[in-house]
Design an enzyme around this catalytic site. Structure first.
Site, mmCIF file in Angstrom:
data_model
loop_
_atom_site.group_PDB
_atom_site.id
_atom_site.type_symbol
_atom_site.label_atom_id
_atom_site.label_comp_id
_atom_site.label_asym_id
_atom_site.label_seq_id
_atom_site.Cartn_x
_atom_site.Cartn_y
_atom_site.Cartn_z
ATOM 1 N N ASP A 2 0.785 -1.217 -0.104
ATOM 2 C CA ASP A 2 -0.008 0.059 0.265
ATOM 3 C C ASP A 2 0.886 1.316 0.172
ATOM 4 O O ASP A 2 2.050 1.193 0.264
ATOM 5 C CB ASP A 2 -0.896 0.065 1.160
ATOM 6 C CG ASP A 2 -1.977 -0.885 1.260
ATOM 7 O OD1 ASP A 2 -2.209 -1.943 0.280
ATOM 8 O OD2 ASP A 2 -3.129 -0.891 1.991
ATOM 9 N N ASP A 3 0.248 2.363 -0.510
ATOM 10 C CA ASP A 3 0.618 3.843 -0.251
ATOM 11 C C ASP A 3 1.740 4.307 -1.195
ATOM 12 O O ASP A 3 2.300 5.393 -1.123
ATOM 13 C CB ASP A 3 1.071 4.031 1.101
ATOM 14 C CG ASP A 3 0.060 3.807 2.416
ATOM 15 O OD1 ASP A 3 -1.306 3.770 1.796
ATOM 16 O OD2 ASP A 3 0.519 4.057 3.426
ATOM 17 N N HIS A 52 -5.917 2.929 -4.270
ATOM 18 C CA HIS A 52 -5.975 3.281 -2.978
ATOM 19 C C HIS A 52 -6.172 4.750 -2.509
ATOM 20 O O HIS A 52 -6.013 5.232 -1.534
ATOM 21 C CB HIS A 52 -4.499 2.977 -2.374
ATOM 22 C CG HIS A 52 -4.643 2.662 -0.649
ATOM 23 N ND1 HIS A 52 -5.367 2.092 -0.072
ATOM 24 C CD2 HIS A 52 -3.694 3.256 0.158
ATOM 25 C CE1 HIS A 52 -5.042 2.095 1.458
ATOM 26 N NE2 HIS A 52 -3.939 2.771 1.216
ATOM 27 N N HIS A 56 -5.797 9.522 0.503
ATOM 28 C CA HIS A 56 -5.610 8.568 1.364
ATOM 29 C C HIS A 56 -6.472 8.970 2.602
ATOM 30 O O HIS A 56 -6.191 8.768 3.818
ATOM 31 C CB HIS A 56 -4.173 8.379 1.929
ATOM 32 C CG HIS A 56 -4.142 7.171 2.924
ATOM 33 N ND1 HIS A 56 -4.012 7.156 3.964
ATOM 34 C CD2 HIS A 56 -3.601 5.930 2.227
ATOM 35 C CE1 HIS A 56 -3.547 6.003 4.503
ATOM 36 N NE2 HIS A 56 -3.378 5.180 3.650
ATOM 37 N N HIS A 143 3.924 -1.951 3.161
ATOM 38 C CA HIS A 143 3.858 -0.755 2.607
ATOM 39 C C HIS A 143 5.163 -0.500 1.696
ATOM 40 O O HIS A 143 6.385 -0.504 2.508
ATOM 41 C CB HIS A 143 3.576 0.464 3.625
ATOM 42 C CG HIS A 143 2.159 0.272 4.480
ATOM 43 N ND1 HIS A 143 1.760 -0.645 5.426
ATOM 44 C CD2 HIS A 143 1.037 1.141 4.061
ATOM 45 C CE1 HIS A 143 0.750 -0.557 5.757
ATOM 46 N NE2 HIS A 143 0.044 0.427 4.951
#
Length: 187
Positions: A2-3, A52, A56, A143
């Site tokens: 993620d991210d 995603h 955020h 991440h």
């Protein structure tokens, strides 16, 4: 993962490529704007690129319109990089409610192992979180924006393969398990 993408993602991609392993990357739109070539590489190398959101945010505090905007903005940059919209999404922090589920036009993917790599930023804590808990069918949350996570992946990937696990994208996992995924449903 993620991210991302981030300055660390290419190192991770190199390690995945060297080992013939695929992963899912849930990209943040504002990061995809900064690293479109990495998003393209993720897709070109057989990884799944997921959405995603753009900024955020905790989507449970947003209107349906605002949620759609977060998803659509990110899909715009994903589409520019790989030619298609994301076919899966992950909500920031795993937060969702009925409004979120209704506003996201893809399956929503959660995780079964949270390594807490974003919190510990410790390679061996991340490795232990996986190796001490992993079971068939798990979705591991990591991440690609933290250097210790990349180091953990370098340890985890060969060890998981040695233990007989096949590392796949979330879409492949659903396909292998015979679980069809539907838009707006959480997996």
């Amino acid at each position: 993962f993620d991210d991302g993408p981030s300055v660390y993602t290419e190192e991770l991609l190199d390690g995945l490529k060297d080992r013939g392993v695929k992963a899912t990357f849930f990209v943040i739109g504002k990061s995809a704007v900064s690293y479109p070539d990495i998003v393209k590489r993720e897709s070109n190398e057989g990884h799944l690129v997921g959405n995603h959101t753009y900024n955020h945010p905790d989507l449970t505090y947003l209107s349906s319109w605002a949620i759609s905007s977060e998803i659509n903005q990110t899909n715009q940059y994903i589409r520019q990089a790989i030619g298609i919209d994301a076919t899966v999404a992950r909500t920031p922090g795993g937060s969702y409610n009925s409004t979120v589920c209704s506003a996201i036009p893809t399956p929503i993917i959660m995780w079964s192992i949270d390594t807490l790599d974003w919190k510990t930023r410790d390679t061996y804590s991340t490795v232990n979180a996986v190796l001490n808990n992993v079971q068939d069918g798990d979705i591991v949350l990591m991440h690609d924006i933290h250097s210790p996570t990349i180091a953990a992946a370098e340890i985890l990937i060969p060890e998981l393969v040695r233990r007989g696990y096949q590392l796949v994208t979330v879409s492949e996992l659903a396909e292998y398990r015979g679980d069809g995924m539907q838009a707006g449903s959480v997996y």
